[in-house]
Design an enzyme around this catalytic site. Sequence first.
Site, PDB file in Angstrom:
ATOM      1  N   ARG A  86       0.834  -1.192   0.000  1.00  6.37           N
ATOM      2  CA  ARG A  86       0.000   0.000   0.000  1.00  6.37           C
ATOM      3  C   ARG A  86       0.869   1.243   0.000  1.00  6.37           C
ATOM      4  NH1 ARG A  86      -4.991   1.988   2.278  1.00  6.37           N
ATOM      5  NH2 ARG A  86      -5.151   4.122   1.502  1.00  6.37           N
ATOM      6  N   ASP A  98      -6.624  -1.904   1.317  1.00  4.65           N
ATOM      7  CA  ASP A  98      -7.078  -0.939   2.320  1.00  4.65           C
ATOM      8  C   ASP A  98      -7.792  -1.747   3.396  1.00  4.65           C
ATOM      9  OD1 ASP A  98      -7.898   1.604   3.479  1.00  4.65           O
ATOM     10  OD2 ASP A  98      -9.848   1.335   2.512  1.00  4.65           O
ATOM     11  N   ASP A 100      -9.888  -1.084   6.870  1.00  5.20           N
ATOM     12  CA  ASP A 100     -10.496  -0.084   7.751  1.00  5.20           C
ATOM     13  C   ASP A 100     -11.181  -0.756   8.931  1.00  5.20           C
ATOM     14  OD1 ASP A 100      -9.777   1.977   6.021  1.00  5.20           O
ATOM     15  OD2 ASP A 100     -11.665   1.872   4.919  1.00  5.20           O
TER      16      ASP A 100
HETATM   17  C1  X6L Z   1     -18.119  13.291  -1.636  1.00  2.00           C
HETATM   18  C2  X6L Z   1     -16.916  13.419  -0.979  1.00  2.00           C
HETATM   19  C3  X6L Z   1     -18.570  12.031  -1.929  1.00  2.00           C
HETATM   20  C4  X6L Z   1     -16.201  12.306  -0.620  1.00  2.00           C
HETATM   21  C5  X6L Z   1     -17.849  10.919  -1.569  1.00  2.00           C
HETATM   22  C6  X6L Z   1     -16.429   8.585  -0.484  1.00  2.00           C
HETATM   23  C7  X6L Z   1     -14.529   9.923  -0.188  1.00  2.00           C
HETATM   24  C8  X6L Z   1     -15.697   7.476  -0.150  1.00  2.00           C
HETATM   25  C9  X6L Z   1     -13.789   8.814   0.141  1.00  2.00           C
HETATM   26  C10 X6L Z   1     -16.646  11.037  -0.908  1.00  2.00           C
HETATM   27  C11 X6L Z   1     -15.867   9.848  -0.514  1.00  2.00           C
HETATM   28  C12 X6L Z   1     -14.372   7.594   0.159  1.00  2.00           C
HETATM   29  C13 X6L Z   1     -13.202   2.711  -1.835  1.00  2.00           C
HETATM   30  C14 X6L Z   1     -13.850   3.493  -2.809  1.00  2.00           C
HETATM   31  C15 X6L Z   1     -12.452   4.716  -1.722  1.00  2.00           C
HETATM   32  C16 X6L Z   1     -13.560   1.346  -1.739  1.00  2.00           C
HETATM   33  C17 X6L Z   1     -15.122   1.686  -3.524  1.00  2.00           C
HETATM   34  C18 X6L Z   1     -13.606   6.363   0.521  1.00  2.00           C
HETATM   35  C19 X6L Z   1     -12.122   6.347   0.438  1.00  2.00           C
HETATM   36  N1  X6L Z   1     -12.350   3.500  -1.163  1.00  2.00           N
HETATM   37  N2  X6L Z   1     -14.798   3.004  -3.656  1.00  2.00           N
HETATM   38  N3  X6L Z   1     -13.364   4.751  -2.714  1.00  2.00           N
HETATM   39  N4  X6L Z   1     -14.513   0.888  -2.601  1.00  2.00           N
HETATM   40  N5  X6L Z   1     -16.043   1.176  -4.336  1.00  2.00           N
HETATM   41  O1  X6L Z   1     -13.040   0.590  -0.906  1.00  2.00           O
HETATM   42  O2  X6L Z   1     -14.162   5.352   0.886  1.00  2.00           O
HETATM   43  S1  X6L Z   1     -11.585   6.109  -1.235  1.00  2.00           S
HETATM   44 MG    MG Z   2     -11.385   2.683   3.059  1.00  2.00          MG
HETATM   45 MG    MG Z   3      -8.271   3.117   5.016  1.00  2.00          MG
END
Ligand code: X6L
Ligand code: MG
Ligand code: MG
Length: 173
Positions: A86, A98, A100
């Site tokens: 990572r 990742d 969590d």
């Molecule tokens: C507005 C602002 C809308 C921020 C959404 C959502 C930011 C999720 C970070 C957000 C926002 C995250 C994964 C992912 C990420 C995962 C899938 C996060 C951290 N991790 N998409 N995107 N799976 N499908 O594990 O969760 S980045």
């Molecule tokens: Mg995550």
């Molecule tokens: Mg994380």
Amino acid sequence: MNTETAAYLGLGSNIGARESSLAEAVRRLNALEGVRVTDASPLYETDPVGYTDQPPFLNMVCRIVTAYSPEALLEATLGIERELGRTRDVRWGPRTIDIDILLYGDATIETPDLTVPHPRLAERSFVLVPLMDVLREEERDWRPGFRERVVDGAGVRIWNSSSWRAAFGHSES
Ligand code: X6L
Ligand code: MG
Ligand code: MG
């Protein structure tokens, strides 16, 4: 005295050999002297959320029973992330693995390094759908309402893997 705590971990991968990275992470979690993995969800392929210009993820959730404090568990998960390559380049960007901490017993934790329950847990189908596969009935009241929050599961598709089922699935019967 009960010195062990049930906890739920969310795992995701969207670069490299995604399924192998998840399997190796679960194996390494279970190999920790202070962690026993009791349940692993199926895999789901999920559309990226947050930063959308990246490959689809495989996501899953596992239940563990642990003797570690939340802080020690965080250190252990960060160590496994590092071992599995990572890197943290782009915020919310692609990652080999990742891990969590979603829930740690019924604890509420807010420190500079750790927020439990995970702050995005309740809004993310890629976490909620696999969590509902493994969250035990008697542990639901830690945080009521999760099941009701799974609104549509959009962007979350079961990933059919016979090797995953063989390693972590429930036996067919
Ligand atoms: C507005 C602002 C809308 C921020 C959404 C959502 C930011 C999720 C970070 C957000 C926002 C995250 C994964 C992912 C990420 C995962 C899938 C996060 C951290 N991790 N998409 N995107 N799976 N499908 O594990 O969760 S980045
Ligand atoms: Mg995550
Ligand atoms: Mg994380």
